[in-house]
Design a protein around this motif. Sequence first.
Motif, mmCIF file in Angstrom:
data_model
loop_
_atom_site.group_PDB
_atom_site.id
_atom_site.type_symbol
_atom_site.label_atom_id
_atom_site.label_comp_id
_atom_site.label_asym_id
_atom_site.label_seq_id
_atom_site.Cartn_x
_atom_site.Cartn_y
_atom_site.Cartn_z
ATOM 1 N N PHE A 21 59.090 36.300 73.104
ATOM 2 C CA PHE A 21 60.048 36.322 73.981
ATOM 3 C C PHE A 21 60.858 35.385 72.954
ATOM 4 C CE2 PHE A 21 62.814 36.075 77.307
ATOM 5 C CZ PHE A 21 63.373 36.825 76.702
ATOM 6 N N SER A 22 60.419 34.067 73.757
ATOM 7 C CA SER A 22 61.732 32.944 73.694
ATOM 8 C C SER A 22 62.004 32.632 72.562
ATOM 9 C CB SER A 22 60.765 31.720 74.050
ATOM 10 O OG SER A 22 59.667 31.885 74.718
ATOM 11 N N PRO A 23 61.869 32.767 70.614
ATOM 12 C CA PRO A 23 62.429 31.931 70.259
ATOM 13 C C PRO A 23 62.751 33.695 69.271
ATOM 14 C CG PRO A 23 59.671 32.778 69.594
ATOM 15 C CD PRO A 23 59.879 32.463 71.162
ATOM 16 N N LEU A 24 62.581 35.119 69.818
ATOM 17 C CA LEU A 24 63.015 36.090 69.710
ATOM 18 C C LEU A 24 64.232 36.529 69.878
ATOM 19 C CD1 LEU A 24 62.301 38.601 67.560
ATOM 20 C CD2 LEU A 24 61.334 39.500 69.563
ATOM 21 N N ILE A 25 64.490 36.382 71.554
ATOM 22 C CA ILE A 25 65.634 36.792 72.039
ATOM 23 C C ILE A 25 67.025 36.292 71.601
ATOM 24 C CG2 ILE A 25 65.272 34.541 74.007
ATOM 25 C CD1 ILE A 25 66.369 38.419 75.349
ATOM 26 N N HIS A 26 67.019 34.613 71.169
ATOM 27 C CA HIS A 26 68.515 34.292 70.909
ATOM 28 C C HIS A 26 68.934 35.113 69.085
ATOM 29 C CE1 HIS A 26 68.684 32.177 74.028
ATOM 30 N NE2 HIS A 26 67.137 31.357 74.065
ATOM 31 N N HIS A 27 68.291 36.237 69.303
ATOM 32 C CA HIS A 27 68.475 36.988 67.221
ATOM 33 C C HIS A 27 68.758 37.192 67.673
ATOM 34 C CE1 HIS A 27 66.361 33.661 64.573
ATOM 35 N NE2 HIS A 27 65.213 33.364 66.309
ATOM 36 N N PHE A 28 69.303 38.344 69.210
ATOM 37 C CA PHE A 28 69.583 39.161 69.727
ATOM 38 C C PHE A 28 71.697 39.288 69.433
ATOM 39 C CE2 PHE A 28 64.828 41.256 69.297
ATOM 40 C CZ PHE A 28 66.092 42.325 68.604
ATOM 41 N N CYS A 29 72.562 40.553 69.321
ATOM 42 C CA CYS A 29 73.620 40.270 69.820
ATOM 43 C C CYS A 29 73.796 40.706 71.457
ATOM 44 C CB CYS A 29 74.642 41.276 69.109
ATOM 45 S SG CYS A 29 74.419 40.710 67.523
ATOM 46 N N ILE A 30 72.581 40.201 72.042
ATOM 47 C CA ILE A 30 72.955 39.933 73.573
ATOM 48 C C ILE A 30 73.750 39.778 74.903
ATOM 49 C CG2 ILE A 30 71.741 42.464 73.888
ATOM 50 C CD1 ILE A 30 69.488 40.608 74.292
ATOM 51 N N ASP A 31 75.038 38.372 74.177
ATOM 52 C CA ASP A 31 75.589 37.308 74.748
ATOM 53 C C ASP A 31 76.205 37.694 76.206
ATOM 54 O OD1 ASP A 31 74.917 35.978 72.334
ATOM 55 O OD2 ASP A 31 76.256 35.891 71.043
ATOM 56 N N ASP A 32 76.501 38.603 76.631
ATOM 57 C CA ASP A 32 76.687 38.685 77.593
ATOM 58 C C ASP A 32 75.795 39.469 78.700
ATOM 59 O OD1 ASP A 32 79.347 39.086 77.224
ATOM 60 O OD2 ASP A 32 79.344 41.086 76.939
ATOM 61 N N GLY A 33 74.489 39.218 77.988
ATOM 62 C CA GLY A 33 73.164 39.960 79.520
ATOM 63 C C GLY A 33 72.449 39.559 78.802
ATOM 64 N N ILE A 34 72.346 38.192 78.266
ATOM 65 C CA ILE A 34 71.340 37.664 77.481
ATOM 66 C C ILE A 34 70.850 36.983 79.079
ATOM 67 C CG2 ILE A 34 71.970 35.583 77.154
ATOM 68 C CD1 ILE A 34 70.113 34.998 74.975
ATOM 69 N N ASN A 35 71.313 36.235 79.782
ATOM 70 C CA ASN A 35 71.072 35.392 80.567
ATOM 71 C C ASN A 35 70.299 36.567 81.957
ATOM 72 O OD1 ASN A 35 71.966 32.829 80.028
ATOM 73 N ND2 ASN A 35 74.111 33.297 81.407
ATOM 74 N N MET A 36 70.424 37.711 81.800
ATOM 75 C CA MET A 36 69.879 38.552 82.930
ATOM 76 C C MET A 36 68.228 39.174 82.102
ATOM 77 S SD MET A 36 71.300 42.922 83.371
ATOM 78 C CE MET A 36 70.420 42.978 82.283
ATOM 79 N N ILE A 37 68.602 39.651 80.766
ATOM 80 C CA ILE A 37 66.811 39.456 80.134
ATOM 81 C C ILE A 37 66.337 38.496 80.458
ATOM 82 C CG2 ILE A 37 67.600 39.056 77.919
ATOM 83 C CD1 ILE A 37 65.263 41.913 79.217
ATOM 84 N N GLU A 38 66.624 37.424 80.417
ATOM 85 C CA GLU A 38 65.692 35.934 80.390
ATOM 86 C C GLU A 38 65.238 36.261 81.939
ATOM 87 O OE1 GLU A 38 67.421 32.841 77.321
ATOM 88 O OE2 GLU A 38 68.261 33.236 79.055
ATOM 89 N N THR A 39 66.578 36.742 82.978
ATOM 90 C CA THR A 39 66.071 36.226 84.202
ATOM 91 C C THR A 39 65.085 37.222 84.436
ATOM 92 O OG1 THR A 39 68.099 35.385 85.069
ATOM 93 C CG2 THR A 39 66.434 36.288 86.160
ATOM 94 N N VAL A 40 64.684 39.062 84.126
ATOM 95 C CA VAL A 40 64.369 39.193 84.236
ATOM 96 C C VAL A 40 62.857 38.928 83.615
ATOM 97 C CG1 VAL A 40 63.301 42.348 83.709
ATOM 98 C CG2 VAL A 40 65.765 41.552 84.293
ATOM 99 N N PHE A 41 62.654 38.731 82.483
ATOM 100 C CA PHE A 41 61.865 38.337 81.590
ATOM 101 C C PHE A 41 60.576 37.620 82.228
ATOM 102 C CE2 PHE A 41 58.285 35.839 78.933
ATOM 103 C CZ PHE A 41 57.934 37.129 78.634
ATOM 104 N N PHE A 42 62.023 36.684 83.652
ATOM 105 C CA PHE A 42 60.909 35.089 84.034
ATOM 106 C C PHE A 42 60.258 35.246 84.990
ATOM 107 C CE2 PHE A 42 61.375 31.997 87.329
ATOM 108 C CZ PHE A 42 60.910 31.060 86.614
ATOM 109 N N LEU A 43 61.410 36.299 85.857
ATOM 110 C CA LEU A 43 60.632 37.123 87.275
ATOM 111 C C LEU A 43 59.498 38.251 86.420
ATOM 112 C CD1 LEU A 43 63.563 38.879 89.411
ATOM 113 C CD2 LEU A 43 62.531 36.200 89.519
#
Length: 296
Positions: free
Chosen positions: A145-167
């Motif tokens: 997840f960690s190296p993959l997430i920053h290769h997607f064009c989801i700047d507006d929602g990247i914090n949200m998906i990171e928070t969801v994954f962490f939870l």
Amino acid sequence: MSIVCNLLIIGVAYWDQKLHGPMYFFICIFSFLEICYTSVTMPRLLIDLLSNDKIIPIQFCVVQFYFLFVFGSTENFLLSSMAYDRYVAICNPLRYNSIMTHRACVFLVLGSWTGGFLAPLMPLIFLSMSFFCGSSIIDHFYCDFSPLIHHFCIDDGINMIETVFFLLACFVILGNFVFISTSYGLVISVIAKIPSPRGRMKTLSTCGSHLTVVLLFYGSIIFMYVRSDQSTPTQVDKPMNVNKVMAVFNTVVTPLLNPLIYCLRNKEVKEALRKVMNTRRSRIDGIAYYSKSIRL
């Protein structure tokens, strides 16, 4: 070696009638999960090590990410089921057969698989609906997840998906770890009340293998996924190198050690293995004797 060792445990447990109890039913399912978990990453890693072509389609990368966390999450839930089995066996031995019926064991296994498939579903949907537009190089040997997430064009929602994954990671990993720790806390409190030292050691040996596997399993995944800074862009480089080392331990070393632990620390499994080897040796000797008689 990991696949062979885990298949050996499944075969021995199926062959020996003494190993048809709930504990060995869970061990067989766990061995099958280890085979699946290893098969998600190791074939691709071996291909990358043996060739210069390290290209992976983005669709395959996302699928690998999903099934890696499906089998990993299922292992978490299954280890909790195995801890519950040991709790009932030691804390409620007279009711063990009435509680841990075959139906109850199947229900726990199906629940583990269901939880495993549902846990990473939201991150999968989020990644599947996003566009790949980052660097073409993933700094890992599998699609984590960690190296993959920053290769997607989801700047507006990247914090949200990171928070969801962490939870989700906290719920699946820490939730099951707390449940297992509580179960073994109750088990140890019961074992401590046994007056005979030999009785305490004999009772503790019935859950020693599972406890060792739990410590190995959670020692790496808690460090890898239950960290609030494990995927932030400003701290990716340095932790990622440590993550790769821990990932090797989690995906290569642990699946190989687990069947060895269950074989070496379990007298019933060692006895069953000895019977299998003796039976095989007797058949080979019989075939050799028959062949020699035919030649004469």
